[in-house]
Enzyme design. Structure first.
Site, PDB file in Angstrom:
ATOM      1  N   GLY A  27       0.814  -1.205   0.000  1.00  0.00           N
ATOM      2  CA  GLY A  27       0.000   0.000   0.000  1.00  0.00           C
ATOM      3  C   GLY A  27       0.847   1.254   0.000  1.00  0.00           C
ATOM      4  O   GLY A  27       1.930   1.287  -0.587  1.00  0.00           O
ATOM      5  N   SER A  28       0.369   2.290   0.691  1.00  0.00           N
ATOM      6  CA  SER A  28       1.040   3.591   0.687  1.00  0.00           C
ATOM      7  C   SER A  28       2.503   3.483   1.122  1.00  0.00           C
ATOM      8  O   SER A  28       3.418   3.853   0.383  1.00  0.00           O
ATOM      9  CB  SER A  28       0.304   4.562   1.604  1.00  0.00           C
ATOM     10  OG  SER A  28       1.006   5.785   1.710  1.00  0.00           O
ATOM     11  N   GLN A  87      -3.199  -6.502  11.009  1.00  0.00           N
ATOM     12  CA  GLN A  87      -1.871  -7.062  11.257  1.00  0.00           C
ATOM     13  C   GLN A  87      -1.892  -8.307  12.138  1.00  0.00           C
ATOM     14  O   GLN A  87      -1.201  -9.291  11.858  1.00  0.00           O
ATOM     15  CB  GLN A  87      -0.959  -5.996  11.870  1.00  0.00           C
ATOM     16  CG  GLN A  87      -0.548  -4.928  10.876  1.00  0.00           C
ATOM     17  CD  GLN A  87       0.472  -3.955  11.442  1.00  0.00           C
ATOM     18  OE1 GLN A  87       1.034  -4.166  12.528  1.00  0.00           O
ATOM     19  NE2 GLN A  87       0.728  -2.872  10.715  1.00  0.00           N
ATOM     20  N   HIS A 109       4.590   1.544  12.492  1.00  0.00           N
ATOM     21  CA  HIS A 109       3.748   2.136  13.534  1.00  0.00           C
ATOM     22  C   HIS A 109       3.680   1.107  14.657  1.00  0.00           C
ATOM     23  O   HIS A 109       3.559  -0.092  14.402  1.00  0.00           O
ATOM     24  CB  HIS A 109       2.359   2.448  12.986  1.00  0.00           C
ATOM     25  CG  HIS A 109       1.410   3.050  13.987  1.00  0.00           C
ATOM     26  ND1 HIS A 109       1.806   3.973  14.924  1.00  0.00           N
ATOM     27  CD2 HIS A 109       0.079   2.857  14.186  1.00  0.00           C
ATOM     28  CE1 HIS A 109       0.764   4.333  15.649  1.00  0.00           C
ATOM     29  NE2 HIS A 109      -0.295   3.667  15.230  1.00  0.00           N
ATOM     30  N   GLY A 135       3.445   7.617   2.045  1.00  0.00           N
ATOM     31  CA  GLY A 135       4.288   6.842   1.158  1.00  0.00           C
ATOM     32  C   GLY A 135       4.700   7.562  -0.110  1.00  0.00           C
ATOM     33  O   GLY A 135       5.863   7.477  -0.534  1.00  0.00           O
ATOM     34  N   GLU A 228     -12.569  31.137   3.362  1.00  0.00           N
ATOM     35  CA  GLU A 228     -11.971  31.665   4.587  1.00  0.00           C
ATOM     36  C   GLU A 228     -11.570  30.582   5.589  1.00  0.00           C
ATOM     37  O   GLU A 228     -10.571  30.720   6.296  1.00  0.00           O
ATOM     38  CB  GLU A 228     -12.943  32.644   5.252  1.00  0.00           C
ATOM     39  CG  GLU A 228     -13.172  33.923   4.466  1.00  0.00           C
ATOM     40  CD  GLU A 228     -11.890  34.698   4.224  1.00  0.00           C
ATOM     41  OE1 GLU A 228     -10.968  34.636   5.056  1.00  0.00           O
ATOM     42  OE2 GLU A 228     -11.802  35.367   3.169  1.00  0.00           O
ATOM     43  N   GLU A 232      -7.920  28.688   2.266  1.00  0.00           N
ATOM     44  CA  GLU A 232      -6.724  29.463   2.606  1.00  0.00           C
ATOM     45  C   GLU A 232      -5.843  28.778   3.642  1.00  0.00           C
ATOM     46  O   GLU A 232      -4.707  29.226   3.897  1.00  0.00           O
ATOM     47  CB  GLU A 232      -7.123  30.861   3.093  1.00  0.00           C
ATOM     48  CG  GLU A 232      -7.736  31.714   1.986  1.00  0.00           C
ATOM     49  CD  GLU A 232      -7.915  33.162   2.401  1.00  0.00           C
ATOM     50  OE1 GLU A 232      -7.172  33.616   3.289  1.00  0.00           O
ATOM     51  OE2 GLU A 232      -8.790  33.829   1.841  1.00  0.00           O
ATOM     52  N   SER A 253      -0.689  39.564   7.815  1.00  0.00           N
ATOM     53  CA  SER A 253      -0.885  40.980   8.128  1.00  0.00           C
ATOM     54  C   SER A 253      -0.864  41.205   9.638  1.00  0.00           C
ATOM     55  O   SER A 253      -1.081  40.272  10.427  1.00  0.00           O
ATOM     56  CB  SER A 253      -2.223  41.463   7.563  1.00  0.00           C
ATOM     57  OG  SER A 253      -3.294  40.876   8.294  1.00  0.00           O
TER      58      SER A 253
END
Length: 365
Positions: A27-28, A87, A109, A135, A228, A232, A253
């Site tokens: 996978g990933s 697993q 993990h 990945g 918003e 962003e 700003s």
């Protein structure tokens, strides 16, 4: 105390020479780590289920996928890169019979080791290599000649070579180019779950949706609320990712920065932090792990309902429509300008000349 960081100069690939690494799950992380290790000169075999897209992808990438049992029998280093909830079953049915003395069991993990779901034989090494990125990023940065940082941890070390194997493994996927940090299975597991639930996923997604709902309920246009509270966000995340929070504040700003300092603590306040501590405690005592495993054993009834609810939130439809306007997100070419259609030739030329002059002026700024 700051974590110790290792680089390629500290991590020889020698401990993996002459060994076969089995990647269980393409996978990933599986596809990235398998290819990176192979490109680093390590002998790699892959296990994946026939008939799945990942099985076809492994073949496309030049591997000959095996069953998990076949791969575990052939390899000296066996890395489980399946989803956490799968697993234990795969390990017990296909891998455990082949975990003979001196072999190494590897994770990216620590969930199943830390919460006691998988018990490796005492005469086998158990270590972790956990890239700090998905990945596709692990693969892309490797190909580009850089790398993604990674964590390593050792849980069992009967051979007295587990740390050297972990460093070699991490260097083999490119992490030594960026930095390899040492941790423990406990620390990686608990902080990873906490980060996902409180900040990166749970906290962030809930914050975006709540902000959007607040503006729309107050009568503002959904499109404006989306820009918003969601669109962003990437601009700020990129600034933080590249330079840290202080420099991100430097780039916004003064109005935004003052609002940040004075209003931010009203949103993330003492009550929020208390709830964060409660969530951390649930992770530490294993409450979340038990809940997640039970949810999977029952067929994910709550999980599926929550997924459906999230997918049907109003922000999803608005966001989909607005992202469709952004050609750079989909790879589409921008629509041609209709503005000059029907104008006399002289006026079209004059308009084109003005646009050209404007672009030239913008480039000189």
């Amino acid at each position: 105390m700051p974590a110790k960081v290792y680089y390629d100069r500290d991590a020889s690939l020698a401990p993996l020479r002459g060994k076969t690494v089995a990647i269980i799950g393409y996978g990933s992380q599986g596809h990235a780590q398998a290819q990176n290790l192979r490109d680093s000169g390590v002998k790699v075999i892959v296990a994946e289920m026939p008939g799945t897209p990942n099985h076809a992808l492994a073949i496309e990438h030049g591997f000959k996928p095996l069953s998990a049992a076949e791969a575990a029998a052939k390899a000296q280093v066996i890395q489980l890169l399946l989803p956490d909830e799968l697993q234990k079953r795969v390990y017990e049915s296909e891998i455990a019979p082949h975990m003979t003395k001196g072999k190494a069991l590897v994770f990216s993990h620590g969930f199943n080791i830390h919460f006691g779901r998988i018990k490796a034989p005492a005469d086998c090494d158990v270590y972790m290599v956990a890239p700090k990125g998905p990945g596709h990023l692990v693969r892309r940065t490797y190909v580009e000649g850089s790398g993604t940082p990674a964590l390593i941890a050792v849980e069992q070390n009967p051979t007295r070579r587990a740390k050297q194997l972990a460093l070699a493994h991490a260097a083999g996927i490119g992490a030594g180019r960026a930095g390899i940090l040492e941790t423990t299975f406990k620390e990686e597991t608990e902080t990873d779950l906490f980060g996902e639930q409180v900040v990166l996923c749970g906290g962030l997604h809930a914050l975006i949706q709540a902000g959007y709902e607040t503006l729309v309920e107050a009568g503002y246009q959904p499109e404006i609320a989306y820009f918003e509270c969601c669109h962003e966000l990437k601009l700020l995340i990129d600034l933080i990712y590249e330079n840290g929070i202080s420099q991100a504040r430097h780039s916004i700003s003064d109005t935004a920065e003052y609002g940040d300092f004075t209003r931010g603590p009203r949103i993330i306040n003492a009550a929020t932090k208390a709830e964060m501590k409660k969530i951390l405690e649930e992770i530490q005592v294993g409450q979340f792990a038990k809940e997640f495993i039970l949810e999977n054993e029952l067929g994910r009834p709550t999980f599926q309902k929550l997924r459906e609810r999230g997918a049907n939130h109003p922000i999803e439809e608005v966001g989909k429509r607005l992202r469709g306007m952004m050609s750079w997100l989909s790879g589409k070419k921008p629509a041609k300008r209709p503005a000059d259609k029907g104008k006399p030739a002289a006026k079209r030329k004059a308009a084109a000349k003005r646009r050209s002059a404007k672009r030239t002026a913008e480039k000189k700024r």
